[in-house]
Design a protein around this motif. Structure first.
Motif: not given
Length: 88
Positions: A1-14
């Protein structure tokens, strides 16, 4: 899980799709209620100002109570001290 996914809680597109859907639904509700974004902004501003002014009003009342109490307490204190000084 990337840092962006961890920050957003999901994938950026979702997350983007969820935000679009929720924004659309909130827009519909606000339109039905007759609210505009400016109403929300001005309402928040007015709320903050109201709390701000109430705080200073409460502080002013505190000062008023303090002065009224001091008018009675300070002379009484000095009278009691003078009477006890004469006895001792």
């Amino acid at each position: 899980m990337s840092a962006v996914n961890r920050f957003l809680g999901d994938s950026p597109l979702r997350v983007l799709v969820k935000l679009i859907v929720i924004s659309f639904l909130v827009g519909i509700v606000m339109s039905v209620m007759g609210w505009s974004p400016y109403d929300v902004i001005y309402g928040a501003r007015d709320f903050v100002l109201h709390v701000y002014y109430m705080g200073f009003d409460a502080f002013g009342r505190f000062i008023d109570y303090f002065v009224v109490g001091a008018i009675i307490v300070v002379p009484a204190f000095f009278i009691i001290r003078l009477l006890s000084y004469r006895r001792g």
